[in-house]
Write a protein that holds these residues in place. Structure first.
Motif, PDB file in Angstrom:
ATOM      1  N   ASN A 115       0.829  -1.205   0.000  1.00 44.37           N
ATOM      2  CA  ASN A 115       0.000   0.000   0.000  1.00 44.37           C
ATOM      3  C   ASN A 115       0.865   1.256   0.000  1.00 44.37           C
ATOM      4  O   ASN A 115       2.024   1.218   0.395  1.00 44.37           O
ATOM      5  N   LYS A 161      -0.099   1.591 -10.325  1.00 40.01           N
ATOM      6  CA  LYS A 161      -1.390   1.020  -9.948  1.00 40.01           C
ATOM      7  C   LYS A 161      -2.042   1.851  -8.831  1.00 40.01           C
ATOM      8  O   LYS A 161      -3.184   2.279  -8.947  1.00 40.01           O
ATOM      9  N   LEU A 162      -1.294   2.090  -7.759  1.00 43.66           N
ATOM     10  CA  LEU A 162      -1.902   2.715  -6.580  1.00 43.66           C
ATOM     11  C   LEU A 162      -2.255   4.183  -6.808  1.00 43.66           C
ATOM     12  O   LEU A 162      -3.178   4.718  -6.213  1.00 43.66           O
ATOM     13  N   ASN A 164      -3.173   5.164  -9.731  1.00 44.50           N
ATOM     14  CA  ASN A 164      -4.075   5.157 -10.861  1.00 44.50           C
ATOM     15  C   ASN A 164      -3.519   5.980 -12.033  1.00 44.50           C
ATOM     16  O   ASN A 164      -4.223   6.806 -12.616  1.00 44.50           O
TER      17      ASN A 164
END
Ligand code: ASP
Ligand code: MG
Length: 402
Positions: A115, A161-162, A164
Motif C-alpha cells: 500500500n 497502480k496505486l 491510478n
C-alpha cells in the motif's frame, strides 16, 4: 491531466550529467501538461558496491542492516534528481519511503509493496514533480525493507497502480525489448508491441530489460508499460494485453541464459513417490527446479531422472541429494557447462510445426539437445554452453526475426 509514472534505471542516473539530462526529460513532460511521479534506481554499480562493502564486514551480513544500507543508493539519486529539477525552476520534492509511506510486507531483502498513502503526493502533483526512490519501502513494524534486485521496476508498477496513473514508462539504456540480445546478435530487431506473457517469458529467460515480478504485477492489474531509452528520442516497446496485439509471426523472440546446470540421477528406483522424495528436500531449501525429464525405465525397476537448476545452486543441490536417505540411486552426473535457449511467442499457440522447426534448425547446426521444456508460448532447450550463440542466431533466422 494525464498522470505518468516515469522510472529511470541505474545507467540513466549513473552520473551528474545524466541526472541533469533526466531532469530535462521530466521538465519537457511536465511542461506538456502531465503530472509526473519519477521513480529512480541507485546510480549504476552503486548497489553492487554497497553489497561488496557489507561482505567485507561479514560474509553473513545481517539482512535488516543490508536493507538499511542498500536503500541509501536510491536515496542519493532521489535527492540529486529533485535538486536538478529545482535547478531548472521546476517545483519538485523527494519523498523517502517512510515519509510517504510506502508499506511493504515480506522478508528483508525480498519484500513487496502492499500500500501507499497517495493523498499528500496527489496534492503535490497538482503543481510539482514527486521524486520517489525505487526498490524500497517500510514494513508495518517500521523497518526499512527492499524489494529484491531490480526492484525499482516493481516500485514503478506498484505506484502506477496505486496512483491510478495513465502510463508507466521504464526509461533504461536500451531503446526497447529486442527479439534477442542486440549486443551479441546485431540483426536483432526492436519489438514495437509485446504481450505481458511474452515479456514475462523473455525476462525470466535472461532478457534483462525489466524485473520479471514487476511485469507480472503489471499483467495482473493490466497496467500498460513502455520500455524506452533515456538517451534517444526513439519510440520504445509497448507491453500490454495480448488482445491488443496482432500476431503475424509465430515467434516473437529468442532468449538465452547461461546460468543453468543439469543433474542426472542414474538408476533411481521406479516406483510411486520417488520423484516427490527427490524434489521435496530441494523445495524445502528453496532450490528452484526448472526442467525435469524422467526416462522410460529399461528394466522396469530403475529409471534416470534429469533436472535443471540455477548454476549457483549446484553444490547445495548435490549435497542435499547425497544426504537424502530416502532415495536410492546408482550414480549422479552433473553438467554446469550448459545453457538454456528459448523461443517465445504468443503466436505459437496457433501455428503448428514450431517445435519440429526448432529441432530441425538445431540439428542443422549439429547442436545436441540435452533437455526440453515447453509451455503454451515458449519452447526451451538445454544445450552445450559453447553452442549458445550459434543456436540463437540460427533460431532467429529460421523464425524470420532477422
Ligand atoms: N538498485 C537496485 C538494484 O541494483 C534496484 C534497481 O536498480 O532496480 O538492484
Ligand atoms: Mg537496475
Amino acid at each position: 491531466m494525464v498522470k505518468k509514472v516515469l522510472k529511470f534505471g541505474g545507467t540513466s542516473v549513473g552520473s551528474i550529467e545524466r541526472i541533469q539530462h533526466v531532469a530535462n526529460i521530466i521538465k519537457k513532460e511536465h511542461e506538456s501538461g502531465s503530472k509526473i511521479i519519477a521513480v529512480v534506481s541507485a546510480m549504476s554499480g552503486r548497489t553492487n558496491e554497497l553489497i561488496k562493502l557489507s561482505q567485507e564486514v561479514s560474509k553473513d551480513f545481517d539482512k535488516r542492516e543490508l536493507d538499511v544500507l542498500l536503500s541509501s543508493g536510491e536515496q542519493v539519486t532521489c535527492a540529486l534528481l529533485s535538486g536538478a529539477l529545482k535547478d531548472l525552476n521546476l517545483k519538485a520534492k523527494s519523498w523517502l519511503n517512510w515519509q510517504i509511506p510506502i508499506l511493504t510486507e515480506g522478508d528483508h531483502n525480498n519484500s513487496r509493496i502492499i500500500n501507499v498513502n497517495v493523498d499528500r503526493i496527489n496534492n503535490f502533483l497538482n503543481s510539482g514533480v514527486a521524486v520517489i526512490p525505487g526498490f524500497q519501502g517500510i514494513s508495518k513494524n517500521g523497518e526499512i525493507t527492499t524489494l529484491g534486485r531490480g526492484g525499482s521496476d516493481a516500485t514503478a508498477v506498484a505506484l502506477a497502480k496505486l496512483f491510478n496513473a495513465d502510463s508507466c514508462e521504464i526509461y533504461t539504456d536500451v531503446d526497447g525489448v529486442y527479439s534477442t540480445d542486440p549486443k551479441k546478435i546485431p540483426v536483432a530487431k526492436k519489438i514495437d508491441k509485446i504481450s505481458y506473457d511474452e515479456m514475462l517469458e523473455l525476462s525470466s529467460l535472461g532478457a534483462k530489460v525489466m524485473q520479471s515480478s514487476a511485469v507480472q504485477t503489471a499483467m495482473m492489474y493490466n497496467i500498460p508499460l513502455e520500455v524506452r531509452s533515456t538517451f534517444t528520442d526513439r519510440k520504445g516497446s509497448k507491453i500490454f494485453d495480448q488482445q491488443n496485439i496482432d500476431y503475424s509471426k509465430s515467434v516473437t523472440g529468442v532468449a538465452y541464459s547461461k546460468d543453468d546446470a543439469k543433474i542426472t540421477l542414474i538408476g533411481v528406483q521406479d516406483k510411486p513417490g520417488v520423484a516427490a522424495d527427490v524434489f521435496e528436500p530441494l523445495n524445502k531449501s528453496q532450490i528452484n527446479v526448472d526442467m525435469v525429464i524422467q526416462n522410460v525405465s529399461s528394466d522396469e525397476k530403475t529409471t534416470d531422472i534429469t533436472f535443471t537448476i540455477k548454476r549457483n545452486d549446484l553444490m547445495k543441490t548435490l549435497q542435499i541429494l547425497q544426504e537424502n536417505g530416502k532415495i536410492k540411486y546408482k550414480s549422479i552426473t552433473q553438467n554446469d557447462k550448459v545453457s538454456k535457449v528459448s523461443i517465445v511467442g504468443a503466436g505459437m499457440v496457433s501455428t503448428p510445426g514450431v517445435t519440429y522447426k526448432m529441432f530441425r534448425g538445431l540439428a542443422e547446426e549439429k547442436i545436441n539437445i540435452l533437455a526440453i521444456s515447453t509451455s503454451e508460448i515458449k519452447l526451451s532447450v538445454i544445450i552445450d554452453e559453447n553452442s549458445t550463440l550459434n543456436a540463437v542466431k540460427k533460431l532467429h533466422t529460421i523464425f524470420d526475426l532477422d
